[in-house]
Scaffold this motif. Structure first.
Motif, short mmCIF file in Angstrom:
data_model
loop_
_atom_site.label_atom_id
_atom_site.label_comp_id
_atom_site.label_asym_id
_atom_site.label_seq_id
_atom_site.Cartn_x
_atom_site.Cartn_y
_atom_site.Cartn_z
N UNK A 1 0.83 -1.22 0.00
CA UNK A 1 0.00 0.00 0.00
C UNK A 1 0.86 1.26 0.00
N UNK A 2 2.00 1.19 0.68
CA UNK A 2 2.81 2.41 0.83
C UNK A 2 3.91 2.53 -0.21
N UNK A 3 4.07 1.52 -1.06
CA UNK A 3 5.09 1.59 -2.11
C UNK A 3 6.52 1.59 -1.57
N UNK A 4 6.68 1.11 -0.33
CA UNK A 4 8.00 1.15 0.28
C UNK A 4 8.83 -0.05 -0.17
N UNK A 5 10.13 0.17 -0.29
CA UNK A 5 11.05 -0.94 -0.57
C UNK A 5 11.56 -1.46 0.78
N UNK A 6 11.56 -2.77 0.94
CA UNK A 6 11.95 -3.33 2.22
C UNK A 6 13.05 -4.38 2.04
N UNK A 7 14.13 -4.18 2.79
CA UNK A 7 15.18 -5.20 2.86
C UNK A 7 15.15 -5.76 4.27
N UNK A 8 15.00 -7.07 4.37
CA UNK A 8 14.86 -7.69 5.68
C UNK A 8 15.84 -8.85 5.80
N UNK A 9 16.50 -8.97 6.94
CA UNK A 9 17.32 -10.16 7.14
C UNK A 9 16.56 -11.12 8.05
N UNK A 10 16.82 -12.37 7.87
CA UNK A 10 16.12 -13.36 8.69
C UNK A 10 16.92 -14.65 8.74
N UNK A 11 16.72 -15.42 9.80
CA UNK A 11 17.22 -16.78 9.75
C UNK A 11 16.07 -17.76 9.91
N UNK A 12 14.86 -17.26 9.61
CA UNK A 12 13.70 -18.14 9.59
C UNK A 12 13.36 -18.49 8.14
N UNK A 13 13.45 -19.76 7.83
CA UNK A 13 13.15 -20.19 6.45
C UNK A 13 11.71 -19.85 6.09
#
Ligand SMILES: Nc1ncnc2c1ncn2[C@@H]1O[C@H](COP(=O)(O)OP(=O)(O)OP(=O)(O)O)[C@@H](O)[C@H]1O
Ligand SMILES: [Mg+2]
Length: 339
Positions: free
Chosen positions: A184-196
């Motif tokens: 909805x907000x058109x935001x770009x998101x970079x997320x790190x995770x160690x959950x498959x």
């Protein structure tokens, strides 16, 4: 133009730890991109360079077309950052935390008040806004962290393990918030995770990081599609030699990547439905009764296994030297019983 462009990124820490060995990836405008990797893979190091809190030893990073080394101030204006460890002031209220964050970015007056109200509403923190945050639940604190990263209206949001330590329900709430920001907000998101499971469910595209390198990247479906066939799991009845069963699987044509964990052996099969009846018969004939059989499509765990030669769950536990420690496998895997 890509929202984030990382080319041949290398980082050697003082003391000689080679944390990044030449990472290359790009994040497109408006997508949710994940960096998936076990403890110590280099996720936080990468993110800290992107948000200008650390410098690269070699390589180039551009955020929204701006070189992070050349113009860090401009990069910080365009980017919101949620660090791996919370930055919430526990003695201040939710509202005060947001205000302070806004002031750090030079905002004040009615415009800041309105922005704070908007964020409290967006992250469902209105009713708790006047409470000191030490009374907040883990999920509420993490939502406040994300809200704090958004006060200055960045175009790009970078989150380092936003859901680690959260219960499954709070994790699902966080996914919904992030999806809403992107869609909805058109935001770009970079997320790190160690959950498959998080990488699979939340991310439009992802890169698997291992030992400071990217070992695979694509959409979750593209990654899974690189593995043809099925995953077959057989559980050997208690009191019988599961290692002997694993050996039998290893010598069975059509099976590969055999791993044994406890009484359970799993393997990749070219045609699961075809191999299972013969496999059960061979195990029974060898005096190894089977108590349970399962067949599934490959998950990201199997993708990780195929590109690194080790199980994600094991790699994560091995790298977990920090105070946080390993996370229960059931929280990390997409598929019940996957090891
Ligand atoms: N400040 C530092 N000085 C020296 N070595 C460091 C420093 N920070 C990280 N490292 C090392 O760099 C490697 C990558 O660490 P990093 O924190 O980037 O991994 P990560 O993928 O974020 O792991 P986690 O899932 O545990 O957060 C590890 O071997 C780590 O010990
Ligand atoms: Mg980290």
């Amino acid at each position: 133009m890509d929202a984030i462009n990382v080319r041949d990124l290398k980082k050697t820490y003082a003391g000689g730890v080679e944390a990044l060995k030449g990472l290359t990836f790009s994040v497109r405008q408006g997508e949710i991109f994940g960096l998936l990797g076990p403890n110590g893979a280099g996720k936080s190091t990468t993110v800290r360079i992107i948000v200008t809190l650390s410098s690269a030893t070699e390589g180039r990073v551009e955020v929204d077309g701006v070189d992070v080394a050349a113009d860090p101030v401009e990069v910080r204006r365009r980017i919101g950052y949620v660090s791996q460890n919370t930055t919430v002031d526990f003695l201040a209220t939710g509202r005060e935390n947001l205000h302070l964050q806004g002031q750090l970015y030079g905002h004040s007056g009615a415009a800041l008040d309105n922005r704070v109200d908007e964020l409290l509403k967006l992250f469902d923190l209105e009713s708790a806004a006047k409470r000191v945050t030490q009374t907040y639940s883990g999920g509420m604190k993490r939502r406040l962290d994300v809200a704090m990263g958004l006060v200055h209206r960045p175009k790009i949001l970078v989150l380092d393990e936003p859901t680690t330590g959260l219960d499954p329900e709070s994790r699902a709430v966080m996914w919904r918030e992030l999806e809403r920001l992107a869609k909805d907000g058109g935001m770009t998101i970079l997320v790190t995770t160690h959950y498959l499971e998080e990488a699979d469910r939340l991310c439009d595209r992802l890169a698997i990081v291992d030992g400071g390198k990217i070992v695979a990247q694509g959409t979750p479906n593209e990654l899974k599609a690189t593995l043809r066939g099925d995953i077959v799991q057989v559980e050997i009845a208690v009191g019988h030699d599961a290692e002997a069963a694993a050996q039998l699987l290893r010598s069975t044509p059509g099976l590969s990547n055999v791993i044994r964990e406890g009484q359970t052996c799993s393997a990749q099969a070219e045609e699961g439905a075809h191999v299972i009846p013969k496999l059960i018969a061979a195990l029974e004939a060898a005096g190894l009764p089977v108590s349970h059989v399962a067949m599934s499509r490959p998950s990201l765990d199997e993708v990780y296994l195929s590109v690194t030669g080790k199980s994600f769950t094991k790699a994560d536990a091995a790298g977990a030297a920090g105070p946080r420690g390993p996370v229960p496998a059931a929280m990390r895997t997409a598929k019940p019983g996957a090891k």
